[in-house]
Design a protein around this motif. Sequence first.
Motif, short mmCIF file in Angstrom:
data_model
loop_
_atom_site.label_atom_id
_atom_site.label_comp_id
_atom_site.label_asym_id
_atom_site.label_seq_id
_atom_site.Cartn_x
_atom_site.Cartn_y
_atom_site.Cartn_z
N THR A 220 63.61 12.10 11.34
CA THR A 220 64.03 11.77 12.69
C THR A 220 63.71 10.30 12.93
O THR A 220 62.55 9.89 12.81
CB THR A 220 63.30 12.64 13.73
N LEU A 221 64.74 9.53 13.25
CA LEU A 221 64.55 8.12 13.56
C LEU A 221 64.42 7.97 15.07
O LEU A 221 65.24 8.48 15.83
CB LEU A 221 65.74 7.29 13.06
N LYS A 222 63.38 7.26 15.50
CA LYS A 222 63.14 7.05 16.93
C LYS A 222 64.07 5.99 17.49
O LYS A 222 64.26 5.92 18.70
CB LYS A 222 61.69 6.65 17.16
N GLU A 223 64.64 5.16 16.62
CA GLU A 223 65.60 4.12 17.02
C GLU A 223 66.50 3.84 15.81
O GLU A 223 66.17 4.26 14.70
CB GLU A 223 64.86 2.86 17.45
N PRO A 224 67.64 3.18 16.02
CA PRO A 224 68.51 2.87 14.87
C PRO A 224 67.75 2.06 13.82
O PRO A 224 66.86 1.27 14.14
CB PRO A 224 69.64 2.04 15.49
N PHE A 225 68.11 2.27 12.55
CA PHE A 225 67.40 1.63 11.44
C PHE A 225 68.41 1.06 10.45
O PHE A 225 69.37 1.73 10.09
CB PHE A 225 66.51 2.66 10.75
N ARG A 226 68.21 -0.19 10.06
CA ARG A 226 69.05 -0.82 9.03
C ARG A 226 68.22 -0.97 7.76
O ARG A 226 67.17 -1.58 7.76
CB ARG A 226 69.56 -2.18 9.48
N TYR A 227 68.74 -0.41 6.68
CA TYR A 227 68.09 -0.51 5.37
C TYR A 227 68.97 -1.37 4.47
O TYR A 227 70.18 -1.17 4.40
CB TYR A 227 67.92 0.89 4.76
N TRP A 228 68.36 -2.34 3.81
CA TRP A 228 69.10 -3.22 2.91
C TRP A 228 68.93 -2.71 1.48
O TRP A 228 67.90 -2.91 0.86
CB TRP A 228 68.61 -4.66 3.03
N ARG A 229 69.94 -2.01 0.97
CA ARG A 229 69.90 -1.47 -0.39
C ARG A 229 69.93 -2.62 -1.39
O ARG A 229 70.82 -3.45 -1.37
CB ARG A 229 71.10 -0.54 -0.59
N ASN A 230 68.92 -2.71 -2.23
CA ASN A 230 68.77 -3.77 -3.24
C ASN A 230 68.78 -5.16 -2.61
O ASN A 230 69.07 -6.14 -3.28
CB ASN A 230 69.88 -3.68 -4.30
N GLY A 231 68.49 -5.25 -1.32
CA GLY A 231 68.44 -6.53 -0.64
C GLY A 231 69.81 -7.13 -0.39
O GLY A 231 69.91 -8.26 0.08
N CYS A 232 70.88 -6.40 -0.69
CA CYS A 232 72.23 -6.97 -0.59
C CYS A 232 73.18 -6.19 0.33
O CYS A 232 74.04 -6.79 0.95
CB CYS A 232 72.86 -7.04 -1.97
N TRP A 233 73.05 -4.86 0.34
CA TRP A 233 74.01 -4.04 1.07
C TRP A 233 73.33 -3.34 2.24
O TRP A 233 72.47 -2.49 2.05
CB TRP A 233 74.61 -2.97 0.15
N PRO A 234 73.74 -3.68 3.47
CA PRO A 234 73.12 -3.01 4.62
C PRO A 234 73.64 -1.59 4.79
O PRO A 234 74.82 -1.32 4.59
CB PRO A 234 73.55 -3.88 5.80
N GLU A 235 72.72 -0.69 5.12
CA GLU A 235 73.07 0.69 5.46
C GLU A 235 72.47 0.95 6.83
O GLU A 235 71.27 0.82 7.02
CB GLU A 235 72.48 1.67 4.44
N ASP A 236 73.30 1.29 7.79
CA ASP A 236 72.84 1.55 9.15
C ASP A 236 72.73 3.05 9.39
O ASP A 236 73.62 3.82 9.05
CB ASP A 236 73.80 0.94 10.17
N TYR A 237 71.61 3.43 9.99
CA TYR A 237 71.35 4.83 10.33
C TYR A 237 71.10 4.92 11.83
O TYR A 237 70.32 4.14 12.37
CB TYR A 237 70.13 5.35 9.55
N PRO A 238 71.75 5.87 12.51
CA PRO A 238 71.57 6.01 13.96
C PRO A 238 70.24 6.69 14.29
O PRO A 238 69.64 7.35 13.44
CB PRO A 238 72.75 6.91 14.37
N ALA A 239 69.81 6.55 15.52
CA ALA A 239 68.62 7.26 15.97
C ALA A 239 68.92 8.75 15.96
O ALA A 239 70.07 9.17 16.14
CB ALA A 239 68.25 6.81 17.38
N GLY A 240 67.89 9.55 15.72
CA GLY A 240 68.05 11.00 15.66
C GLY A 240 67.78 11.51 14.26
O GLY A 240 67.22 10.81 13.43
N VAL A 241 68.18 12.74 13.99
CA VAL A 241 67.94 13.36 12.70
C VAL A 241 69.01 12.89 11.71
O VAL A 241 70.21 13.01 12.00
CB VAL A 241 67.95 14.90 12.79
N VAL A 242 68.58 12.33 10.59
CA VAL A 242 69.50 11.85 9.55
C VAL A 242 69.02 12.33 8.19
O VAL A 242 67.83 12.59 7.99
CB VAL A 242 69.61 10.31 9.54
#
Length: 59
Positions: A5-27
């Motif tokens: 469960t994310l308390k707020e939106p989260f951006r993860y940079w895969r290998n430092g190059c490709w952003p992956e955005d995840y919304p708040a809530g259960v993912v």
Amino acid sequence: MQKITLKEPFRYWRNGCWPEDYPAGVVEVDDEVAAQARAAGVAADVSKGGKPAGKQERK
């Protein structure tokens, strides 16, 4: 893969190059994203026992 469960939106940079955005809530994410979200302080784990981290039952 695990559910967190994310308390707020989260951006993860895969290998430092490709952003992956995840919304708040259960993912559903892989272990790497889950670990980084927890380290950033935006995740509460619900995959084990169905309860967010920090909410433990008292006996």
